[in-house]
Design an enzyme around this catalytic site. Structure first.
Site, mmCIF file in Angstrom:
data_model
loop_
_atom_site.group_PDB
_atom_site.id
_atom_site.type_symbol
_atom_site.label_atom_id
_atom_site.label_comp_id
_atom_site.label_asym_id
_atom_site.label_seq_id
_atom_site.Cartn_x
_atom_site.Cartn_y
_atom_site.Cartn_z
ATOM 1 C CE LYS A 108 64.246 -40.437 10.869
ATOM 2 N NZ LYS A 108 64.789 -41.720 11.300
HETATM 3 C C1 5RP Z 1 68.577 -39.657 13.616
HETATM 4 C C2 5RP Z 1 67.763 -40.702 12.991
HETATM 5 C C3 5RP Z 1 67.032 -41.649 13.851
HETATM 6 O O1 5RP Z 1 66.886 -42.844 13.175
HETATM 7 C C4 5RP Z 1 65.733 -41.011 14.174
HETATM 8 O O2 5RP Z 1 65.900 -40.139 15.221
HETATM 9 C C5 5RP Z 1 64.552 -42.005 14.337
HETATM 10 O O3 5RP Z 1 64.453 -42.448 15.526
HETATM 11 P P1 5RP Z 1 63.444 -41.908 16.639
HETATM 12 O O4 5RP Z 1 62.050 -42.240 16.152
HETATM 13 O O5 5RP Z 1 63.861 -42.679 17.832
HETATM 14 O O6 5RP Z 1 63.613 -40.421 16.747
HETATM 15 O O7 5RP Z 1 67.699 -40.783 11.808
HETATM 16 O O8 5RP Z 1 69.919 -40.000 13.385
#
Ligand code: 5RP
Length: 292
Positions: free
Chosen positions: A203
């Site tokens: 991610k």
């Molecule tokens: C960081 C993460 C969050 O879940 C990620 O930031 C996703 O959320 P957003 O779309 O609000 O950025 O993994 O800890």
């Protein structure tokens, strides 16, 4: 003794027809075991090879921020429109009904509010992830941060060992901080470090040159949404990431901070799974938000 009543001889052996190799539809996953593939297939739709994950793990370092004050009120009603839910064990256990039947990507490092102490070599006991029937475990890494990089990558490494033992994929989450660059060089480095250390999913964040980040990352990549944007811009972000080769999104604020989160989640899904353009998805958002 077995019941032999009316047992008939087999007839349909498909003689002359080879058993087809099943392969697997996600990049970098051919050599996974069956259980791990089954979990990946619960997260990434076999039809599109993509996923819309709904992230609501923010509270584990930030507390009850906007949109996440009450998970039962904000997340549960829209969870049906996500392919997978990403959150901590505390919030899943207390606030997500098990009968929703959604795969869980379990946040598996320890939350702390003081960022220099981020995830101080603490990860979940994998038996607890198994008890929760997690389809994946997520952990954050901080590539290039002298104070925390070694600790967070040790966490990732240990979590991958545990995941491999029990067939649970690990998602490496690349952190961003105020001193960290947000470009293809940084996200390419951080993503690649995740995979080299064993992550099965990465991610990260969309950036200019994202196709290079994707190309050099031999496992599925999903993008975070980041701060809340106007809906059309968030749909453009998702679209651009998919066009550059992302296997989906793991968005939070751009969904649960929208005034119409259910409509937004469905509009994002239309980009991710159905190849809709941002303009088409925005039309869908407008239609759904007006309840027609
Ligand atoms: C960081 C993460 C969050 O879940 C990620 O930031 C996703 O959320 P957003 O779309 O609000 O950025 O993994 O800890």
């Amino acid at each position: 003794m077995a019941d032999l009543d009316d047992i008939r001889d087999g007839k349909n052996f498909g003689l002359g027809q080879d058993i087809e190799s099943q392969g697997f539809y996600l990049k970098g996953c051919d050599n996974m075991g069956w259980g791990m593939k089954e979990r990946m297939a619960r997260i990434f739709r076999p039809g599109s090879g993509r996923t819309v994950m709904l992230a609501f793990d923010h509270g584990f370092i930030m507390g009850p921020t906007s949109g996440l004050e009450r998970i039962d009120l904000s997340i549960v009603p829209i969870a049906q429109y996500a392919d997978c839910l990403m959150a901590t064990r505390g919030m899943i256990r207390t606030s997500i009904p098990a009968q929703l039947g959604k795969p869980i990507c379990l946040r598996s490092d320890a939350g702390t509010s003081i960022l220099t102490e981020l995830n101080h070599n603490v990860i979940i006991d994998v038996e607890d992830a198994i008890r929760m029937n997690a389809s994946a475990m997520a952990i954050m890494v901080t590539a290039g941060d002298p104070a925390t990089e070694a600790k967070t990558f040790a966490n990732l490494y240990n979590l991958v060992d545990a995941g491999q033992k029990y067939g649970i994929p690990v998602m490496g989450v690349t952190a961003v901080g105020k001193d960290m660059a947000r470009d293809a060089r940084y996200f390419g480095l951080a993503s690649r470090m995740c995979v080299e250390n064993g992550a099965n999913i990465v991610k990260t964040y969309y950036c200019e040159g994202f196709e290079k980040v994707v190309a050099a990352c031999p496992v599925p990549i999903v993008i975070a949404g980041g701060k809340k944007l106007p809906e059309l811009e968030a749909l453009e972000l998702a679209y651009n990431a998919i066009q550059a080769g992302a296997a989906g999104v793991d968005m939070g604020r751009n969904v649960f901070q929208s005034d119409y989160p259910a409509a937004m989640l469905q509009a994002i899904a239309s980009v991710v799974h159905d190849g809709q353009t941002p303009a088409q998805a925005y039309d869908l958002f407008e239609t759904l938000k007006n309840g027609s």
